[in-house]
Design an enzyme around this catalytic site. Sequence first.
Site, PDB file in Angstrom:
ATOM      1  CB  CYS A 119      -0.928   0.018   1.211  1.00 47.82           C
ATOM      2  SG  CYS A 119      -2.049  -1.386   1.293  1.00 47.82           S
ATOM      3  CB  CYS A 122      -1.689   0.100   8.031  1.00 43.34           C
ATOM      4  SG  CYS A 122      -3.261   0.017   7.165  1.00 43.34           S
TER       5      CYS A 122
END
Length: 405
Positions: free
Chosen positions: A90, A390
């Site tokens: 991500c 995250c």
Amino acid sequence: MPEAVIVATARSPIGRAVKGSLKDMRPDDLAVQMVQAVLAKVPELDPREIDDLMLGVGQPAGEAGNNLGRAVSVLAGMDHLPGTTVNRYCSSSLQTTRMALHAIRAGEGDAFLSVGVETVSRYFKGNADGLPDTQNPLFDDAQARTEKLAAGGEAWQDPRDGGALPDLYIAMGQTAENVAQVNGVTRADQDAFGVRSQNRAEQAIADGFWAKDITPVTLPDGTVVSADDGPRAGVTLEAVSALKPVFRPDGTVTAGNCCPLNDGAAAVMIMSDTKAKQLGLTPLARIVSTGVSGLSPEIMGLGPVDASRQALARAGLSIDDIDLVEINEAFAAQVLASARELGIAEDRLNVNGGAIAIGHPFGMTGARITSTLINSLQHHDKQFGLETMCVGGGQGMAMVLERLS
């Protein structure tokens, strides 16, 4: 030591995967449009003076394989420009921005393109499946534990306490359920935050904020897309509260309090401050510091905590010095848990809505949030911003920016 400054950004609209506005765009073709758009904003720069193009993608396989970064530089007509592809899930394109920062500070270049792309719609196109096809069998026991949790009725316990491996391949929704459980983030908390994201995005659209943030994309058939697919008008807590849990029968994560699957691309033009001055450019922002952290993959949603603390310490700042914070909204559970740990006031957090509303194309998101944060600092006339997220596999990343114009 030279400073790294951002002189231009461009980010595409974000489409819903499979059925959305960008489903017919290859990742390389989509990324090329953002590279061309960001270069058009810096006509003073001779493209031959760019030192490297670094592209982040969460799943570098299928159409996103074959060193996508190099494919993009060639497709953009810049054979001279080297290209590399980076995967930190991500935060892949936040990682490429970090690499540009490091290269500039090391004196190994003055101009870099940081690019991010993800086209989840295209994972299954072509001859190669865009998803990983191998997993280390040493994690089989860990995955069996996750399956028991997914069945419901069991409380999460940290496997490291018993010397066992954590589940490296755990589904992200399962990590959100673990974080919610460990940190006491209730279903009501998550639903309220999901509604907040949609409502704030709706207001930001009305204020013209998101239109300023988006660079339109031209589809293969000539259609122009200029708005995100995701934001929904009039979302209510009553409607979101009625949705069923997705990952566990007794869970708290629903389609209303987590991000969807998406397509999108973004690009950031990063220079040394000396190069920007030489070209007569007024930078948008200075990259002050970055941080990266690791933790159990099973509670990866807490990754922003240590990463942000690292970045803040390196900047010589506290969270109270930060005017605006963008935590990627993969799941409301992890945003709320991380924000509480860091002591982030709600009026500084994701003030224009976030990924729950607009979407999260994995490899794009780092660069997209950079663009959004800079625009938000300008829009609200603020100085310091924190970007953090995250990261799958049990990681976190963060970057502190200072607005300069």
